[in-house]
Design a protein around this motif. Sequence first.
Motif, short mmCIF file in Angstrom:
data_model
loop_
_atom_site.label_atom_id
_atom_site.label_comp_id
_atom_site.label_asym_id
_atom_site.label_seq_id
_atom_site.Cartn_x
_atom_site.Cartn_y
_atom_site.Cartn_z
N GLN A 69 -40.19 -0.21 -8.74
CA GLN A 69 -39.54 0.77 -9.62
C GLN A 69 -40.54 1.20 -10.68
O GLN A 69 -41.27 0.37 -11.22
N VAL A 70 -40.57 2.47 -11.00
CA VAL A 70 -41.48 3.02 -11.99
C VAL A 70 -40.66 3.76 -13.05
O VAL A 70 -39.73 4.48 -12.73
N THR A 71 -41.04 3.54 -14.31
CA THR A 71 -40.40 4.25 -15.42
C THR A 71 -41.43 5.17 -16.06
O THR A 71 -42.53 4.75 -16.38
N LEU A 72 -41.05 6.42 -16.21
CA LEU A 72 -41.90 7.43 -16.85
C LEU A 72 -41.33 7.66 -18.25
O LEU A 72 -40.15 7.95 -18.41
N ILE A 73 -42.18 7.50 -19.26
CA ILE A 73 -41.74 7.59 -20.66
C ILE A 73 -42.48 8.72 -21.36
O ILE A 73 -43.61 8.56 -21.80
N PRO A 74 -41.86 9.90 -21.43
CA PRO A 74 -42.49 10.98 -22.20
C PRO A 74 -42.26 10.75 -23.69
O PRO A 74 -41.18 10.35 -24.11
N THR A 75 -43.28 11.01 -24.49
CA THR A 75 -43.15 10.80 -25.94
C THR A 75 -42.94 12.12 -26.68
O THR A 75 -43.02 12.15 -27.89
N PHE A 76 -42.70 13.18 -25.94
CA PHE A 76 -42.49 14.49 -26.56
C PHE A 76 -41.56 15.31 -25.67
O PHE A 76 -41.42 15.04 -24.48
N ASP A 77 -40.92 16.28 -26.26
CA ASP A 77 -40.03 17.16 -25.53
C ASP A 77 -40.86 18.32 -24.96
O ASP A 77 -41.73 18.84 -25.64
#
Length: 120
Positions: A69-77
């Motif tokens: 499983q991979v989680t992608l975490i964007p820090t901006f909109d």
Amino acid sequence: AAPLGPPVYVDLAYLPGSWSARTVDEEFFRRVRSLCYVVSGDDHLKEGVLRSLLDALLSAKHQWGTDTQVTLIPTFDSAVMHEWYQETHERQQELGITVLGSNSTVAMQDETFPACKVEF
């Protein structure tokens, strides 16, 4: 080009911003396999390559051959991120990719900024 070798497995990887973001391609995701990828760097340079970076993750993840499983975490909109998420949501689910969205904020020393908590 670096010699081929086995992939590197990590818990958390920060994807480069600015001009370096152009170096993140499908081969990068084949070699650097992470449980969480942080997409940081809210700048116009990254916005220009964001779609190809996200598509490269999908292509490479398909080839991993595992149920990781991979989680992608964007820090901006980002409008590009929203569009990619909507267009590829079914594929993300098939590949075990979760995109974290957060409307949480943290206030520190007269400054407020978006935040996301990740636990291992």
